[in-house]
Scaffold this active site. Sequence first.
Site, PDB file in Angstrom:
ATOM      1  N   HIS A 204       0.826  -1.220   0.000  1.00 56.18           N
ATOM      2  CA  HIS A 204       0.000   0.000   0.000  1.00 56.18           C
ATOM      3  C   HIS A 204       0.858   1.267   0.000  1.00 56.18           C
ATOM      4  O   HIS A 204       0.368   2.346   0.282  1.00 56.18           O
ATOM      5  CB  HIS A 204      -0.993   0.002   1.174  1.00 56.18           C
TER       6      HIS A 204
ATOM      7  N   GLY B 129      -8.197 -12.801  -8.212  1.00 58.83           N
ATOM      8  CA  GLY B 129      -8.616 -12.260  -6.912  1.00 58.83           C
ATOM      9  C   GLY B 129      -7.773 -12.751  -5.746  1.00 58.83           C
ATOM     10  O   GLY B 129      -8.204 -12.707  -4.596  1.00 58.83           O
ATOM     11  N   ALA B 130      -6.548 -13.222  -6.018  1.00 61.58           N
ATOM     12  CA  ALA B 130      -5.721 -13.800  -4.964  1.00 61.58           C
ATOM     13  C   ALA B 130      -4.612 -12.860  -4.516  1.00 61.58           C
ATOM     14  O   ALA B 130      -3.791 -13.211  -3.677  1.00 61.58           O
ATOM     15  CB  ALA B 130      -5.120 -15.119  -5.448  1.00 61.58           C
TER      16      ALA B 130
ATOM     17  N   SER C  16      -5.062  -9.199 -13.053  1.00 58.57           N
ATOM     18  CA  SER C  16      -5.539  -8.189 -14.010  1.00 58.57           C
ATOM     19  C   SER C  16      -4.384  -7.450 -14.680  1.00 58.57           C
ATOM     20  O   SER C  16      -4.434  -7.195 -15.883  1.00 58.57           O
ATOM     21  CB  SER C  16      -6.540  -7.232 -13.372  1.00 58.57           C
TER      22      SER C  16
ATOM     23  N   ASP D 114       1.720  -3.089  -9.732  1.00 63.73           N
ATOM     24  CA  ASP D 114       1.444  -4.354 -10.413  1.00 63.73           C
ATOM     25  C   ASP D 114       1.817  -4.288 -11.890  1.00 63.73           C
ATOM     26  O   ASP D 114       2.411  -5.215 -12.444  1.00 63.73           O
ATOM     27  CB  ASP D 114      -0.040  -4.719 -10.275  1.00 63.73           C
TER      28      ASP D 114
HETATM   29  C1  GLA Z   1      -3.128  -3.853  -5.231  1.00 69.40           C
HETATM   30  C2  GLA Z   1      -2.930  -2.626  -6.117  1.00 69.40           C
HETATM   31  C3  GLA Z   1      -1.488  -2.122  -6.031  1.00 69.40           C
HETATM   32  C4  GLA Z   1      -1.041  -1.935  -4.579  1.00 69.40           C
HETATM   33  C5  GLA Z   1      -1.381  -3.177  -3.752  1.00 69.40           C
HETATM   34  C6  GLA Z   1      -1.089  -2.986  -2.293  1.00 69.40           C
HETATM   35  O1  GLA Z   1      -2.384  -4.920  -5.738  1.00 69.40           O
HETATM   36  O2  GLA Z   1      -3.233  -2.937  -7.467  1.00 69.40           O
HETATM   37  O3  GLA Z   1      -1.366  -0.917  -6.764  1.00 69.40           O
HETATM   38  O4  GLA Z   1      -1.609  -0.788  -4.032  1.00 69.40           O
HETATM   39  O5  GLA Z   1      -2.732  -3.560  -3.903  1.00 69.40           O
HETATM   40  O6  GLA Z   1       0.257  -2.845  -2.065  1.00 69.40           O
END
Ligand code: GLA
Length: 386
Positions: free
Chosen positions: A34, A119-120, A125, A169
Amino acid sequence: MVPATLVRKFQSDFNAKPGFIVRAPGRVNLIGEHTDYNEGFVLPMAIDREVWIALKPRQDSTVRIASLELETESAFELTSLTPGSGWIEYPKGIANKLMNAGYILKGFDAVMTGDVPRGAGLSSSAAVELAVARAFACSSGFEWDAVTMAKLAQKAENEWVGVNSGIMDQMASAVCREGHALFLDCRSLEFQHAPLPKGVSVVILDTSTRRGLVGSAYNERRSQCEEAARWFGVKALRDVGMKELGKWGVESGLSEIAFRRARHIVTENARVLEAIEAMNNGNLKRLGELFNASHVSLRDDFEVTNDALNIIVACAREQEGCYGARMTGAGFGGCAVALVADENAEAFTRALSAAYRQRSGLEAAVYVCKASEGAGVAQFEEGGRS
Ligand code: GLA
């Protein structure tokens, strides 16, 4: 290796061999949770779970994609993109953002498959987004620039799909290198490929719990962080240090919840910086301690774990050879990640599943993963073998 079923399905659907096969990986975040939307530091690595697309370019503006897992086919026209619903919104969002950025796109016929669990918390995505972007680069003949593509993919996710995620991601799926984690500064997007230390396995612990409403809780965390950044008088929590944190008091006008969210971000950024140092020095003991501290902070200050995640992390830490464990990804369910000595990895996998079953009544999926290469074009031979 290119999945043979993908090539077979393409040949039977389109009565031709694919012109290209592209792939993009999911990711596991080692530490820095986060922190991306707070313009801080993250340390993800791409994993050997990926999305594959076999495609043949078309001369017109039709994009046809069949999904092997979902057993559906969907199509859209590049000339008349309108928002709808379902998995096809990811490809449409990518097309929209590429065209808005000035890329001239050509359509393609394609079959898509993949083994990133949905969703894991392993970025299925982002893997779809980057694989589709790679497919357009092949069909339309434009040069691949990994960072540009990651940014456009994040825009597609934020603005077309409507999920307000950070950049981690997409950057992981686009630019990671085999055998390395990605040390990324989410403000400047400067990065370093950090070699994984020797002798240690990265093990994914899937709790098999999924939470549907991650979106609203995620957005709530984001706005609490923004509220705290405003209170500290900075652009983003990246700019707050331990000293500034000390200025807060119960009467100060910033809620206790927002303060705890901020404390997680400030301490987590510090942990990432220490983790990269520990990794570079091969100090696995310290790296494991940082994993453990990150989990506690996500559990108590950021409040994004669930019982299953807390149980699986506790079970992991009790096993021989485990240096540390923590939840990974957005949280609220999904996966944790553990660092385990190579020689203990196999026994760890078995013992952990049994301990977790006993304590939670749930079945975990536990697997050692390999640090993989970011999105690319796969080499393949006839018969579907790479
Ligand atoms: C998801 C979001 C990322 C990041 C994480 C938490 O994967 O897509 O951008 O914020 O949560 O670290």
